[in-house]
Design an enzyme around this catalytic site. Structure first.
Site, short mmCIF file in Angstrom:
data_model
loop_
_atom_site.label_atom_id
_atom_site.label_comp_id
_atom_site.label_asym_id
_atom_site.label_seq_id
_atom_site.Cartn_x
_atom_site.Cartn_y
_atom_site.Cartn_z
N ASP A 182 -3.95 5.32 6.33
CA ASP A 182 -4.48 6.56 6.90
C ASP A 182 -5.55 6.21 7.94
OD1 ASP A 182 -4.71 9.49 6.80
OD2 ASP A 182 -6.57 9.19 5.72
N GLU A 234 0.84 -1.20 0.00
CA GLU A 234 0.00 0.00 0.00
C GLU A 234 0.87 1.25 0.00
OE1 GLU A 234 -2.32 1.67 -0.68
OE2 GLU A 234 -4.13 1.45 0.52
N ASP A 235 0.29 2.34 -0.48
CA ASP A 235 1.03 3.60 -0.46
C ASP A 235 1.00 4.25 0.92
OD1 ASP A 235 -1.69 4.13 -0.63
OD2 ASP A 235 -1.57 5.49 -2.33
N PHE A 245 -1.74 16.15 4.43
CA PHE A 245 -2.01 15.53 3.13
C PHE A 245 -0.73 15.52 2.29
CE2 PHE A 245 -3.86 14.57 -0.94
CZ PHE A 245 -4.82 13.64 -0.58
N ARG A 248 0.99 12.46 -9.00
CA ARG A 248 1.48 11.09 -8.81
C ARG A 248 2.90 10.93 -9.34
NH1 ARG A 248 -2.84 7.78 -7.21
NH2 ARG A 248 -4.86 8.20 -8.13
P1 IMP Z 1 -7.55 4.87 4.44
O1 IMP Z 1 -8.61 3.95 3.95
O2 IMP Z 1 -8.14 6.09 5.09
O3 IMP Z 1 -6.49 4.22 5.29
O4 IMP Z 1 -6.87 5.51 3.16
C1 IMP Z 1 -6.06 4.82 2.33
C2 IMP Z 1 -5.99 5.49 0.97
O5 IMP Z 1 -6.34 6.87 1.01
C3 IMP Z 1 -4.58 5.45 0.47
O6 IMP Z 1 -4.34 4.27 -0.24
C4 IMP Z 1 -4.51 6.70 -0.39
O7 IMP Z 1 -4.90 6.39 -1.70
C5 IMP Z 1 -5.49 7.66 0.22
N1 IMP Z 1 -4.81 8.63 1.10
C6 IMP Z 1 -4.84 8.70 2.44
N2 IMP Z 1 -4.09 9.71 2.91
C7 IMP Z 1 -3.55 10.30 1.81
C8 IMP Z 1 -2.65 11.42 1.63
O8 IMP Z 1 -2.15 12.09 2.56
N3 IMP Z 1 -2.33 11.72 0.33
C9 IMP Z 1 -2.83 11.04 -0.73
N4 IMP Z 1 -3.65 9.98 -0.60
C10 IMP Z 1 -4.02 9.62 0.66
MG MG Z 2 -4.34 4.01 -2.50
#
Ligand code: IMP
Ligand code: MG
Length: 184
Positions: A101, A97-98, A151, A164
């Site tokens: 969050d 995963e990137d 962010f 990206r």
């Molecule tokens: P989660 O489901 O809230 O954990 O979010 C995961 C996804 O949200 C990641 O795979 C990202 O694609 C996107 N995301 C969350 N935080 C950021 C950020 O700071 N920048 C860009 N994308 C984010």
């Molecule tokens: Mg993602």
């Protein structure tokens, strides 16, 4: 593109060091296993392509796509847009995963994949934002770097599909996303 950034958080050189450290750890942890790297599109693609080249044992790759974000604000709803091509039964699956969050995306993906009987299922995330966690059942096994609740963009990460292709990770200026939804 860098004009929209408040500052560079992780440089290209630092990213290279982080990814090669993770690659060596994975290489030694997965010796003799059936490693399958599962990347979450699109954000993790840049990380995935660098990480797989730092892994020095045989592995397969597959891709999934989910959607949960509109702009900089999580909708809280995760859905699968593209599923894996192959069954994962008996495979040692490592989700790439990137960024972790709120944890909603990975909690949803792991619950779906666990039902398919992999031999093991672990998580490798380039970035971890622990202070933003809503779902705390998800624990990453490999973390590139921890970041504050800001962010971030670049190295695959986007804001509305932009940035990206930045080679580093940067913090997006608040005024860029404030009018389209904030993190609050
Ligand atoms: P989660 O489901 O809230 O954990 O979010 C995961 C996804 O949200 C990641 O795979 C990202 O694609 C996107 N995301 C969350 N935080 C950021 C950020 O700071 N920048 C860009 N994308 C984010
Ligand atoms: Mg993602």
């Amino acid at each position: 593109m860098l004009n929209d950034a408040e500052k560079i958080l992780i440089s290209e050189d630092e990213l290279h060091n982080i990814v090669s450290r993770l690659g060596s750890q994975i290489t030694s942890d997965y010796k003799g296993k059936n490693l399958l790297l599962v990347s979450v599109l699109k954000g993790a693609v840049v990380f995935m392509t660098d990480l797989m080249r730092e892994i020095k044992i045989p592995c397969k790759i597959d891709f999934m796509a989910t959607s949960s974000y509109v702009g900089a604000k999580s909708t809280g709803v995760v859905k699968i847009i593209k599923d894996l091509d192959e069954p994962i039964e008996g495979m040692d699956v490592l989700i790439v995963e990137d960024i972790l969050d709120s944890g909603r995306t990975l909690s949803y993906i792991t619950s779906i994949l666990l039902k398919r009987n992999p031999a093991s299922l672990k998580i490798c995330t380039l970035l971890d934002k622990p202070s933003a966690r809503v779902v705390d059942t998800v624990q990453p096994d490999y973390v590139g770097a921890e970041v504050e609740d800001q962010f971030v963009i670049g190295y695959g990460l986007d804001y509305n599909e932009k940035y990206r292709n930045l080679p580093c990770i940067a913090i997006l200026k608040k005024e860029i996303y404030q009018n389209n939804g904030s993190k609050e």
